[in-house]
Design an enzyme around this catalytic site. Structure first.
Site, PDB file in Angstrom:
ATOM      1  N   SER A 154     -11.245  -9.499   1.551  1.00  0.00           N
ATOM      2  CA  SER A 154     -11.909 -10.439   0.753  1.00  0.00           C
ATOM      3  C   SER A 154     -11.149 -11.752   0.694  1.00  0.00           C
ATOM      4  O   SER A 154     -11.398 -12.748   0.532  1.00  0.00           O
ATOM      5  CB  SER A 154     -12.114 -10.002  -0.648  1.00  0.00           C
ATOM      6  OG  SER A 154     -10.805  -9.734  -1.437  1.00  0.00           O
ATOM      7  N   HIS A 156       0.673 -11.204  -2.619  1.00  0.00           N
ATOM      8  CA  HIS A 156       1.033  -9.900  -2.966  1.00  0.00           C
ATOM      9  C   HIS A 156       0.341  -9.699  -4.379  1.00  0.00           C
ATOM     10  O   HIS A 156       0.513 -10.484  -5.128  1.00  0.00           O
ATOM     11  CB  HIS A 156       2.635  -9.758  -3.211  1.00  0.00           C
ATOM     12  CG  HIS A 156       3.216  -8.535  -3.408  1.00  0.00           C
ATOM     13  ND1 HIS A 156       2.877  -7.475  -2.741  1.00  0.00           N
ATOM     14  CD2 HIS A 156       3.513  -7.802  -4.627  1.00  0.00           C
ATOM     15  CE1 HIS A 156       3.597  -6.218  -3.422  1.00  0.00           C
ATOM     16  NE2 HIS A 156       3.620  -6.588  -4.658  1.00  0.00           N
TER      17      HIS A 156
HETATM   18  C1  GRF Z   1      -4.865  -7.558  -1.822  1.00  0.00           C
HETATM   19  O1  GRF Z   1      -4.641  -6.957  -3.179  1.00  0.00           O
HETATM   20  C2  GRF Z   1      -3.448  -8.003  -1.441  1.00  0.00           C
HETATM   21  O2  GRF Z   1      -2.821  -8.772  -2.375  1.00  0.00           O
HETATM   22  C3  GRF Z   1      -2.854  -6.942  -0.982  1.00  0.00           C
HETATM   23  O3  GRF Z   1      -3.994  -6.124  -0.208  1.00  0.00           O
HETATM   24  C4  GRF Z   1      -5.271  -6.578  -0.852  1.00  0.00           C
HETATM   25  C5  GRF Z   1      -6.003  -6.629   0.260  1.00  0.00           C
HETATM   26  O4  GRF Z   1      -7.357  -7.132  -0.418  1.00  0.00           O
HETATM   27  N1  GRF Z   1      -1.751  -7.107  -0.085  1.00  0.00           N
HETATM   28  P1  GRF Z   1      -8.260  -7.727   0.555  1.00  0.00           P
HETATM   29  O5  GRF Z   1      -8.378  -7.036   1.951  1.00  0.00           O
HETATM   30  O6  GRF Z   1      -7.861  -9.137   0.965  1.00  0.00           O
HETATM   31  O7  GRF Z   1      -9.712  -7.690  -0.136  1.00  0.00           O
END
Ligand code: GRF
Length: 216
Positions: free
Chosen positions: A13, A121
């Site tokens: 996402s 993060h």
């Molecule tokens: C997010 O919560 C990011 O902060 C963490 O992993 C998740 C990835 O989500 N490092 P997406 O794949 O971008 O939806």
């Protein structure tokens, strides 16, 4: 023109949000390539929808191979791709592997004394470094949750902070609700950063042992 690569391992996402942003500012910033280490990651499908090349570099480790040597080979393959696409900035978006110092050195910016690599993060760093941060913050019962966009250094979630955002966890929020709020915030932080990257000068403010990113 800022030339960026997205590294992602999962749903993507954040990657989609970055690709949307770059599509809206085509003349200033471009996602040159998406790289994933996970052949079944949904980010592959998302990249396809944006007509972006998504290269899969799966991490493989043969029997008896030291994990360091396997990591080296894996990163070498990724670097070859990033070189091929003339990438200048690496945007980590849910990339589940820790990058080595050797990898980061390729993106060293001598003037700023930083690596041109950014990570999102899911916590207010320095709290809840490492994996599953929303879950751990939720289980801890923190009332103010958040996300941090930071430069990457050779530690785990330790690099200079670019931006942070927070939100309140209500009494009735489920973990899913919290993750949803968090991801929306993450997308805002990434878009804000990319907007600044194309419109302003990035600078580093130094404190005793820490650096902080500012845009002027
Ligand atoms: C997010 O919560 C990011 O902060 C963490 O992993 C998740 C990835 O989500 N490092 P997406 O794949 O971008 O939806």
């Amino acid at each position: 023109m800022q030339k960026i690569a997205i590294l992602a391992s999962g749903s993507g996402s954040n990657a989609q949000n970055i690709m949307e942003f770059c599509d809206n500012y085509k003349d200033r910033i471009e996602v040159r390539v998406v790289v994933t280490d996970n052949p079944s990651a949904h980010v592959i499908e998302r990249a396809r929808k944006f007509n972006k090349m998504c290269v899969v570099h799966e991490f493989v480790r043969s029997d008896n191979e030291e994990s360091e040597s396997a990591q080296k080979k894996h990163e070498y393959r990724i670097l070859e791709t990033l070189r091929e696409y003339e990438v200048e900035w690496v945007c980590l978006a849910g990339y589940m592997r820790v990058l080595s110092k050797d990898f980061l050195e390729v993106f060293y910016d001598r003037k700023l004394d930083i690596y041109r690599a950014v990570n999102i993060h899911p916590s207010l760093l320095p709290s809840f470094k490492g994996v599953n941060a929303y879950l751990r913050a939720f289980e801890y019962g923190v009332r103010i949750m958040g996300a941090t966009l930071h430069l990457v250094d050779s530690g785990v979630d330790t690099g200079p902070v670019i931006a942070q955002g927070s939100f309140e966890r209500s009494d009735f929020d489920t973990l899913d609700a919290v993750v949803k709020k968090g991801l929306e915030l993450e997308h805002q932080l990434y878009s804000q950063f990319l907007g600044r990257l194309i419109n302003k000068n990035i600078n580093i403010v130094r404190f005793e042992k820490r650096k902080m990113v500012v845009f002027q």
